[in-house]
Design an enzyme around this catalytic site. Structure first.
Site, short mmCIF file in Angstrom:
data_model
loop_
_atom_site.label_atom_id
_atom_site.label_comp_id
_atom_site.label_asym_id
_atom_site.label_seq_id
_atom_site.Cartn_x
_atom_site.Cartn_y
_atom_site.Cartn_z
N HIS A 1 29.17 0.01 -19.77
CA HIS A 1 28.55 0.45 -21.17
C HIS A 1 27.08 0.83 -21.06
O HIS A 1 26.36 0.41 -20.11
CB HIS A 1 28.42 -0.82 -22.09
CG HIS A 1 28.25 -0.62 -23.45
ND1 HIS A 1 26.92 -0.48 -23.85
CD2 HIS A 1 29.05 -0.37 -24.73
CE1 HIS A 1 26.82 -0.31 -25.16
NE2 HIS A 1 28.18 -0.20 -25.58
N GLU B 1 29.99 7.88 -24.68
CA GLU B 1 28.87 7.36 -25.57
C GLU B 1 27.62 7.93 -25.36
O GLU B 1 26.91 7.36 -24.52
CB GLU B 1 28.97 5.80 -25.49
CG GLU B 1 28.90 5.13 -23.98
CD GLU B 1 28.56 3.80 -24.23
OE1 GLU B 1 28.41 3.08 -25.33
OE2 GLU B 1 28.04 3.15 -22.97
#
Length: 236
Positions: free
Chosen positions: A82, A152
């Protein structure tokens, strides 16, 4: 890093009561609540994921958790790479690749995250960055059926800025072409590539119309009942 037992009870209530159609839903609570959420969601068709894990089964790694521990409490998923793990906590492409390899070897399914920072986007380096990040772990993956790739853009996370549907689709399409050329056409066609970056109930439907966007990695909007609208973004 959000939540309490009271807020989790509320979220699990409206999440399991809402119509989710045939959308696969995985939620990633903080480690402190992972077992609690797993028990709350048991049998509901919604699954819990760890937000992170380490690259070995056990040892002197204070504060870390292993894939074996995640499996031991009944969870099947982990989120790795992430943007916050990369850019706040300094995790390298190499470390993330090692984590992905170990998690898959231990039988977990992995949501593997990639994405560029604002200066990289503005410098025309988006493809260079996401291809480099994916290259780091591509040879570590034996079964791509257990991987979901999450694009992302860091500049769109929690900022209220969102990549336009066209910008997101462009990167997803480029990733699929890269996968076809560097892994296999079969993986490129079957791999789910999801988008994360200020996804909301108001923009999810337009994003969901894009051909290479297979779902979403949702942050703050997953804490609100409107999350169910995002789950159903492809419904008429």
């Amino acid at each position: 890093m959000n939540g309490s037992k009271d807020s989790i009870n509320e979220i699990c209530g409206w999440l399991t009561a809402g119509d989710r159609g045939d959308t696969e839903v995985v939620v990633g609570p903080p480690t402190a609540y992972l077992g609690y959420v797993q028990e709350k969601l048991a049998g509901s068709g919604v699954y819990a994921a760890a937000q992170n894990c380490y690259k070995v089964p056990k040892g002197a790694f204070t504060g870390e958790i292993s894939p074996a521990m995640i499996k031991d409490i009944g969870c099947e998923w982990v989120i790795l790479g992430h943007s916050e793990r990369r850019n706040v906590f300094g995790e390298s492409d190499e470390l993330i690749a090692e984590k992905i390899e170990h998690a898959l070897a231990e039988g977990l399914k992995v949501i593997a995250c990639i994405g560029e920072k604002l200066e990289e986007r503005e410098g025309g380096q988006t493809e260079e960055v996401v291809f480099r990040q994916t290259t780091a772990f591509k040879d570590k993956v034996k079964d791509w059926g257990k991987v979901v790739l999450a694009y992302e853009p860091v500049w769109a996370i929690g900022t209220g800025k969102v990549a336009t549907p066209q910008q997101a689709q462009e990167v997803h399409a480029s990733l699929r072409t890269w996968l076809s050329e560097n892994v296999s056409p079969a993986v490129a066609n079957s791999l789910r590539i999801i988008y994360g970056g200020s996804v909301s109930a108001s923009n999810c439907k337009e994003l969901a119309t894009q051909g290479d966007i297979d779902g979403f990695l949702v942050g703050g909007a997953s804490l609100k009942p409107d999350f169910v609208k995002i789950i159903n973004a492809r419904k008429a």
